[in-house]
Design an enzyme around this catalytic site. Structure first.
Site, PDB file in Angstrom:
ATOM      1  N   CYS A   1       0.813  -1.225   0.000  1.00 17.91           N
ATOM      2  CA  CYS A   1       0.000   0.000   0.000  1.00 17.91           C
ATOM      3  C   CYS A   1       0.845   1.273   0.000  1.00 17.91           C
ATOM      4  CB  CYS A   1      -0.956   0.002   1.188  1.00 17.91           C
ATOM      5  SG  CYS A   1      -2.145  -1.335   1.102  1.00 17.91           S
TER       6      CYS A   1
ATOM      7  N   HIS B   1      -3.422   7.567   1.561  1.00 19.46           N
ATOM      8  CA  HIS B   1      -3.784   6.204   1.148  1.00 19.46           C
ATOM      9  C   HIS B   1      -5.227   5.970   1.604  1.00 19.46           C
ATOM     10  CE1 HIS B   1      -3.911   2.010   0.488  1.00 19.46           C
ATOM     11  NE2 HIS B   1      -3.769   1.651   1.753  1.00 19.46           N
TER      12      HIS B   1
ATOM     13  N   ASN C   1      -9.950  -0.057  -0.837  1.00 21.07           N
ATOM     14  CA  ASN C   1      -8.501   0.014  -0.708  1.00 21.07           C
ATOM     15  C   ASN C   1      -7.871  -0.589  -1.957  1.00 21.07           C
ATOM     16  OD1 ASN C   1      -5.810  -0.279  -0.071  1.00 21.07           O
ATOM     17  ND2 ASN C   1      -6.175  -1.076   1.998  1.00 21.07           N
TER      18      ASN C   1
END
Ligand code: UT7
Length: 325
Positions: free
Chosen positions: A115, A252, A282
């Protein structure tokens, strides 16, 4: 080389056509829209079609970025592509992208920091430009996390999505001050003692299989806010800037509660935070460039605006960067 900045010329994104609303998971899992919304902020996500690969997403996002910058593939001399879900073990997904956009020179490679991948790619692209090894770099985050989800695990299956985002950076002279356009500072960090909090239980040299994602979400959450806030403070300090200088935070997009708590810890009002988690879920390394491109296309980000980006994920690996648009 003193005075050189990696300046943003354009950005783009791509989301697969298939949209999956939270309610769809109610058919197969003991979950509900209410839980997913309140715990994560996610309302829907996009999943790639069976024949759509990570490179396809990256190519579409990169074409939009090239158009936005008024460039063609031949104008790019390096690609840094962040992904944890490459098309194949090798060659790199970046070289597939390189070929597809008609770039015959230069070089292309993948980076894997899950990520935090886009911030690792951005820092590397910036280093290539500042050291004179590349003049125009295409920085991409592209993922097909739907391929590594355990559809029987309600704690993870509902959280992730597929997508890609791309940003083009060019070497331009700067003045070595924080009023320069371009990447002003970055910070990367990782701590492998937390490998087990978020990982995929397969791999080439261990199981010779792809594996599925495993996450101790609550444990990751505990690390997220403090590590993101301190990385944010670090890059502001490195650039000689303060929180008051920030026009936009592009975090993020893993969990709205993490995004809000980090903004609160940094004392940044939510009006300055770009939030796309409700529509994308996500998307790992794709989430920051996706959010950046969506915000850019909506006209929110103006030339000269100061952006703060921050991300954390598997590793644990995290980072932050400041960029003046
Ligand atoms: O991008 C990489 C970095 N990743 C992250 O940043 C993710 C960080 N973590 C998170 O975002 C959150 O921890 C989650 C969204 C993953 C989970 O939220 P939480 O508030 O931490 O919930 P929890 O894991 O503590 O679970 C609470 C309850 C549990 O039930 P019990 O033990 O309290 O009875 C879970 O079994 O919620 C249950 N649960 C669910 N219930 C309905 C877990 N998943 C679901 C679900 N639907 N999908």
């Amino acid at each position: 080389m003193a005075g050189v900045r990696a300046v943003a010329l354009g950005c783009g994104h791509y989301l697969p056509a298939r949209v999956v609303e939270n309610a769809e998971f109610e058919k197969t899992l003991d979950t509900n829209d209410e839980w997913i919304r309140t715990r994560s902020g996610i309302e829907r996500r996009h999943f790639a079609a069976d024949d759509e690969k990570t490179s396809d997403l990256a190519i579409a996002a990169s074409r939009m970025a090239l158009e936005d910058a008024g460039l063609s593939g031949a104008d790019i001399d390096a690609i840094v592509l962040a992904t944890a879900t490459p098309d194949q073990t090798f060659p790199s997904t970046a070289t597939r992208l390189q070929h597809a956009i008609g770039m015959t020179g230069g070089f292309a490679f993948d980076i894997q920091a899950v990520c935090a991948g886009f911030l690792y790619a951005l820092a590397n692209a910036n280093a290539l430009i500042v050291s004179g090894q590349a003049k125009r770099v295409l920085v991409v985050g592209a993922e097909t996390f739907s391929r590594i989800l355990n559809w029987e695990d309600r704690a993870t299956a509902v959280l992730f999505g597929d997508g890609a985002g791309a940003l083009i950076l060019e070497a331009q002279p700067g003045t070595d001050t924080a009023s320069d356009r371009g990447v002003l500072s970055s910070c990367l960090a990782s701590d492998g003692q937390y490998n087990d909090l978020l990982y995929v239980d397969g791999g080439v040299s261990s199981t010779q299989s792809t594996g599925v994602l495993r996450m101790q979400g609550r444990e990751v959450f505990k690390h997220a806010v403090s590590k993101l806030a301190s990385a944010g403070e670090d890059v502001l300090q490195k650039a000689g800037l303060t929180v008051a200088d920030i026009d936009w935070v592009i975090p993020h997009q893993a969990n709205l509660r993490i995004i809000k708590a980090t903004a609160q810890k940094l004392a940044i009002p939510m009006e300055k935070v770009v939030v796309t988690v409700q529509d994308h879920g996500n998307t790992s390394a794709a989430s920051i460039p996706l959010a950046l491109s969506v915000a850019h296309r909506s006209g929110r980000i103006k030339q000269g605006d100061l952006l703060l980006m921050e991300a954390i994920g598997g590793g644990l690996a995290w980072g932050a960067a400041t960029l003046r648009w």
